[in-house]
Design a protein around this motif. Sequence first.
Motif, mmCIF file in Angstrom:
data_model
loop_
_atom_site.group_PDB
_atom_site.id
_atom_site.type_symbol
_atom_site.label_atom_id
_atom_site.label_comp_id
_atom_site.label_asym_id
_atom_site.label_seq_id
_atom_site.Cartn_x
_atom_site.Cartn_y
_atom_site.Cartn_z
ATOM 1 N N PHE A 1 0.596 -1.354 0.159
ATOM 2 C CA PHE A 1 -0.078 -0.184 -0.002
ATOM 3 C C PHE A 1 0.936 0.857 0.118
ATOM 4 O O PHE A 1 1.920 1.424 1.080
ATOM 5 C CB PHE A 1 -0.791 0.055 1.084
ATOM 6 N N ARG A 2 0.297 2.251 -0.162
ATOM 7 C CA ARG A 2 0.767 3.240 -0.272
ATOM 8 C C ARG A 2 0.890 4.540 0.876
ATOM 9 O O ARG A 2 0.236 4.797 0.808
ATOM 10 C CB ARG A 2 0.580 4.498 -2.147
ATOM 11 N N ALA A 3 2.096 4.776 0.748
ATOM 12 C CA ALA A 3 2.296 5.925 1.992
ATOM 13 C C ALA A 3 1.357 7.586 1.877
ATOM 14 O O ALA A 3 1.089 7.965 2.871
ATOM 15 C CB ALA A 3 3.302 6.124 2.289
ATOM 16 N N THR A 4 1.597 7.619 0.278
ATOM 17 C CA THR A 4 1.397 9.023 0.012
ATOM 18 C C THR A 4 -0.364 8.811 -0.746
ATOM 19 O O THR A 4 -1.280 10.193 -1.126
ATOM 20 C CB THR A 4 2.266 9.626 -1.442
ATOM 21 N N LYS B 1 -3.509 6.591 0.482
ATOM 22 C CA LYS B 1 -3.573 5.463 1.218
ATOM 23 C C LYS B 1 -4.418 3.845 1.019
ATOM 24 O O LYS B 1 -4.700 3.037 1.958
ATOM 25 C CB LYS B 1 -3.517 5.796 3.032
ATOM 26 N N ASP B 2 -5.467 4.489 -0.384
ATOM 27 C CA ASP B 2 -6.112 3.446 -0.686
ATOM 28 C C ASP B 2 -5.713 3.234 -1.602
ATOM 29 O O ASP B 2 -6.368 2.053 -2.184
ATOM 30 C CB ASP B 2 -7.978 4.093 -0.928
ATOM 31 N N THR C 1 -3.580 0.457 -3.545
ATOM 32 C CA THR C 1 -1.901 -0.826 -3.369
ATOM 33 C C THR C 1 -1.950 -1.408 -4.532
ATOM 34 O O THR C 1 -2.031 -1.110 -5.830
ATOM 35 C CB THR C 1 -3.189 -2.295 -3.133
ATOM 36 N N HIS D 1 -5.651 -3.399 5.056
ATOM 37 C CA HIS D 1 -4.888 -2.272 5.265
ATOM 38 C C HIS D 1 -5.395 -0.757 5.031
ATOM 39 O O HIS D 1 -5.030 1.112 5.204
ATOM 40 C CB HIS D 1 -3.510 -2.414 4.402
ATOM 41 N N LEU D 2 -6.042 -0.293 4.279
ATOM 42 C CA LEU D 2 -6.612 0.391 3.798
ATOM 43 C C LEU D 2 -8.039 1.914 4.930
ATOM 44 O O LEU D 2 -8.647 0.948 5.442
ATOM 45 C CB LEU D 2 -7.556 0.214 2.631
ATOM 46 N N GLY E 1 -9.257 1.478 8.997
ATOM 47 C CA GLY E 1 -7.493 1.979 9.040
ATOM 48 C C GLY E 1 -6.971 2.247 10.874
ATOM 49 O O GLY E 1 -7.018 2.404 10.843
#
Length: 258
Positions: free
Chosen positions: A138-141, A143-144, A146, A188-189, A195
Motif C-alpha cells: 500500500f502507498r504511504a502517500t 493510502k487507499d 495498492t 490495510h486501507l 484504518g
Amino acid sequence: MLALLSLAALFPTFALAAPAPSEWTYKTALKEFEVPTNWSAGAHKGYSVSSTCTFDERRAIGDGLDEALELAAQARDHLRRYGNDTIFNAWFGSETDPNLLLGLYDRLVDGDKTGITFRCDDVDDECNGKYGIIPGYFRATAKDETVVCPTYYLAKPRLEETCVNRWTLANNGSELTQGAWFMHRLLHLPTGSGGRLSDVVDTVGAALELAQGVNHTQAAYSIHTVQYYALDVYAYDILAPGVGCRGDPNAADAQKEE
Ligand SMILES: *[C@@H]1O[C@H](CO)[C@@H](O)[C@H](O)[C@H]1NC(C)=O
Ligand SMILES: *[C@@H]1O[C@H](CO)[C@@H](O)[C@H](O)[C@H]1NC(C)=O
Ligand SMILES: *[C@@H]1O[C@H](CO)[C@@H](O)[C@H](O)[C@H]1NC(C)=O
Ligand SMILES: *[C@@H]1O[C@H](CO)[C@@H](O)[C@H](O)[C@H]1NC(C)=O
C-alpha cells in the motif's frame, strides 16, 4: 348483463372504475420530509483498477478480490450464525464482542469502495526494494491505493486450495492464497477497513497467544488475526467441513527451527 346491473345496483361503486390508491403518504405530503440529497449517492460497490494494468492483470486482480469477498462473506455469515463460538474465542478471546468483527467483515463485503484503487506500475519502487521482492504494497502517500507487483501473478494458489496438499494455516500462514492475500491488502486501507487495524502478530501461534494473553483486546485489530479467523471458518465450514486445516502451531514452529 342482468347480473352486472343487479350487482351495480347492490354496490353502486362496483360499476365505476376503482379509484387509484393514493400515492401520497405523510412523508410525501409534507415538504418537511423531502430528502435534500440521496444519502447513498456516489457510493461504489466495486473497486477500481488503474489504466496501468493490462487486461490479464485486471482479470487476476478481479479474481483475487472476488475470493477475498467470498472469504469475508463466509466469516460474516458464520459470525451471524454462531457469534462467540470456540473458533471465535480461539482467535479473538472470550471477552471480545463478536459484533465488532461482524461489522468489520460486513464492511469488507458491502461497504463503500469509492477510491480503493489497484495499480500495476511500481510507482514507489518497492516491488524489489527495502522489503525484498514482494507481491504488493500500500502507498504511504495514497493510502487507499495498492500496487500489485509482478511476483503476485506467479505463484498464488486459489482460495479453494487452502487445505490441499496438507497445507495448513500454521505451516503456510495467512497469505497463501489469492483471496487471503487480497483480504490482507483491503484490511490495510482506510476505506477498506476503517484504518484502525495493523500488523500486530504474524504466525498462527502468535495470533492464538495474543487472543488469550494480556493484550487480547488487540486481537480484533490485528490484520493477520482477522485473516486467520476468516480462513479457519472457510476451511471448517466449506473446504474441509467440520475439520478445517488450522494445523499445529507448535509443530510448525518446531519445523521452522529445524
Ligand atoms: C441513490 O443513489 C444510489 C447510488 O448512486 C442509486 O443507486 C439510487 O438509485 C439512488 N436513489 C434515488 C432515489 O435516486
Ligand atoms: C458466548 O456468549 C454468551 C453470552 O454472553 C455466553 O453465555 C456463552 O458462554 C459464550 N460462549 C462461549 C463459547 O464463550
Ligand atoms: C506449506 O508449508 C509446507 C511446510 O512448511 C511447505 O512444505 C509447503 O511448500 C508450503 N506450501 C506452499 C504452497 O507454500
Ligand atoms: C502488550 O502490548 C503492549 C503495547 O503494544 C506491549 O508493550 C507489551 O509488550 C505487550 N505485552 C505482551 C505480553 O505481549
